[in-house]
Design a protein around this motif. Structure first.
Motif, mmCIF file in Angstrom:
data_model
loop_
_atom_site.group_PDB
_atom_site.id
_atom_site.type_symbol
_atom_site.label_atom_id
_atom_site.label_comp_id
_atom_site.label_asym_id
_atom_site.label_seq_id
_atom_site.Cartn_x
_atom_site.Cartn_y
_atom_site.Cartn_z
ATOM 1 N N ALA A 99 0.823 -1.214 0.000
ATOM 2 C CA ALA A 99 0.000 0.000 0.000
ATOM 3 C C ALA A 99 0.853 1.258 0.000
ATOM 4 C CB ALA A 99 -0.932 0.005 1.212
ATOM 5 N N GLU A 100 1.968 1.228 0.702
ATOM 6 C CA GLU A 100 2.761 2.437 0.904
ATOM 7 C C GLU A 100 3.921 2.583 -0.081
ATOM 8 O OE1 GLU A 100 3.947 2.123 4.947
ATOM 9 O OE2 GLU A 100 1.897 2.280 5.737
ATOM 10 N N ARG A 136 -5.167 4.622 8.182
ATOM 11 C CA ARG A 136 -4.530 5.378 9.256
ATOM 12 C C ARG A 136 -3.408 6.266 8.733
ATOM 13 N NH1 ARG A 136 -3.831 0.047 13.115
ATOM 14 N NH2 ARG A 136 -6.062 -0.444 13.308
ATOM 15 N N ASN A 137 -2.953 5.963 7.533
ATOM 16 C CA ASN A 137 -1.923 6.783 6.892
ATOM 17 C C ASN A 137 -2.616 7.853 6.047
ATOM 18 O OD1 ASN A 137 0.088 7.863 5.199
ATOM 19 N ND2 ASN A 137 1.213 5.935 5.123
ATOM 20 N N PRO A 138 -2.440 9.130 6.366
ATOM 21 C CA PRO A 138 -3.162 10.182 5.630
ATOM 22 C C PRO A 138 -2.808 10.236 4.147
ATOM 23 C CG PRO A 138 -1.473 11.121 7.074
ATOM 24 C CD PRO A 138 -1.590 9.679 7.428
ATOM 25 N N ASP A 181 0.624 14.192 -3.241
ATOM 26 C CA ASP A 181 1.490 13.167 -2.659
ATOM 27 C C ASP A 181 0.674 12.100 -1.926
ATOM 28 O OD1 ASP A 181 3.897 11.903 -2.119
ATOM 29 O OD2 ASP A 181 4.108 12.895 -0.168
ATOM 30 N N ARG A 182 -0.375 11.630 -2.604
ATOM 31 C CA ARG A 182 -1.212 10.591 -2.025
ATOM 32 C C ARG A 182 -1.173 9.354 -2.925
ATOM 33 N NH1 ARG A 182 -6.972 12.934 -0.625
ATOM 34 N NH2 ARG A 182 -6.910 11.390 1.044
ATOM 35 N N ARG A 183 -1.726 8.251 -2.433
ATOM 36 C CA ARG A 183 -1.749 6.996 -3.187
ATOM 37 C C ARG A 183 -3.090 6.307 -3.026
ATOM 38 N NH1 ARG A 183 2.326 4.809 -5.125
ATOM 39 N NH2 ARG A 183 1.436 2.731 -4.950
ATOM 40 N N GLY A 195 0.928 6.076 -8.586
ATOM 41 C CA GLY A 195 0.096 6.512 -7.470
ATOM 42 C C GLY A 195 -0.988 5.526 -7.106
ATOM 43 N N VAL A 196 -0.963 4.331 -7.722
ATOM 44 C CA VAL A 196 -1.996 3.322 -7.466
ATOM 45 C C VAL A 196 -1.347 1.959 -7.273
ATOM 46 C CG1 VAL A 196 -4.148 2.270 -8.267
ATOM 47 C CG2 VAL A 196 -3.561 4.595 -8.988
#
Length: 301
Positions: A57-58, A88-90, A152-154, A186-187
């Motif tokens: 995921a990260e 839980r990870n923004p 900066d999200r995924r 990003g995915v």
């Protein structure tokens, strides 16, 4: 004195369940999950798999992963747990998905709805409503870049029941993962299914060797089965020493072969049998008698 004759379990809200809950003083059924909050037991291999799923995921370097296991080993619960941890990870936007037969446009619309549950989905729908098939990908890529990558999200897309995955949807997943070439798209996609399903997906040209993370949920060991039974009873409100003695736990493990879904069924039968006879605990004999009774009635049905 005539003892009451137990009957086959009839599901939630039945007389058997009501009797069982009252007899053992339980707040809810210990071996039936709420679909929204399935129980995840921290067996060693299951925790290790969950940690690897978190890395998927990260990590921006891994785009596809596969969680395998026999039917009933807890893949769906592990997927939901992985989504809950990711949330839980923004930076991570988890997307649980259990409709692998969904059409391509609906799938892309669902994904955009997780960027921004109102604005992005509405924008995608408006922009693609008059486009020919295939044009949706351009709109999706634009929104993904604006709402996810720039911030900066995924996206972490968890696809359950992967054996039903439509090949067109598999191709779309591959396109999304490769939209930016070697750069992070990003995915990340996580598929769940049996080992046979994993082999089938690796044979698809769209995915093939891209399945970078393969982890398996094995059956529980005898010790893990015992801990699982105790933990589920405690979570349902049981207080005190476990009503399942050591022989009963061993019998449940052997009859269920350590498969959580089958442990649930066997343990439920044993609890109902013991409650029907007003027994103070569940013995190995009770487990075997309850299971034999069920098999006998099924054979005679």
């Amino acid at each position: 004195m005539n003892c009451p004759q137990p009957v086959l379990p009839g599901g939630r809200g039945t007389e058997q369940e009501t009797t069982m809950l009252a007899h053992w003083n339980l707040a809810r059924h210990p071996f039936v999950d709420d679909p929204e909050t399935p129980y995840f037991h921290p067996a060693a291999a299951h925790v290790q798999a969950l940690n690897r799923l978190q890395y998927l995921a990260e990590s921006g370097t891994m785009r596809f992963g596969f969680l395998s296991g026999d039917n009933g080993t807890g893949k769906s619960a592990a997927l939901r747990q992985a989504c809950a941890h990711a949330a839980r990870n923004p930076r991570i936007i988890p997307v649980p998905f259990d409709h692998p037969l969904m059409g391509v446009r609906d799938f892309l619309e669902l994904l955009t709805g997780h960027f921004d549950r109102h604005a992005s989905r509405a924008r995608f729908t408006a922009k693609t409503s008059t486009l020919p098939t295939g044009g949706e990908m351009t709109v999706f890529e634009e929104l993904l870049h604006r709402q996810v990558l720039r911030m900066d999200r995924r996206l972490f897309v968890c696809i359950d029941a992967a054996h039903l995955l439509d090949r067109r949807l598999a191709a779309v997943c591959a396109l999304i993962a490769g939209m930016r070439g070697s750069a992070d798209s990003g995915v990340s996609f996580l598929f769940a299914g049996t080992a046979q399903t994993a082999r089938r997906l690796t044979q698809l040209p769209e995915l093939g060797a891209r399945l970078a993370l393969l982890c398996e949920l094995p059956a529980f060991t005898s010790e893990e089965t015992a801990g699982y039974i105790d933990a589920r009873m405690a979570a349902a409100g049981y207080r005190g020493l476990s009503p399942f003695d050591a022989a009963a736990k061993t019998a449940v493990h052997e009859l269920a072969a350590g498969i959580p879904a089958d442990i649930n069924r066997v343990a439920t039968l044993a609890l109902e049998q013991a409650a029907a006879f007003r027994e103070a605990f569940v013995s190995g004999d009770t487990v075997h008698a309850a299971t034999e009774l069920m098999l006998g009635r099924q054979a005679g049905a």
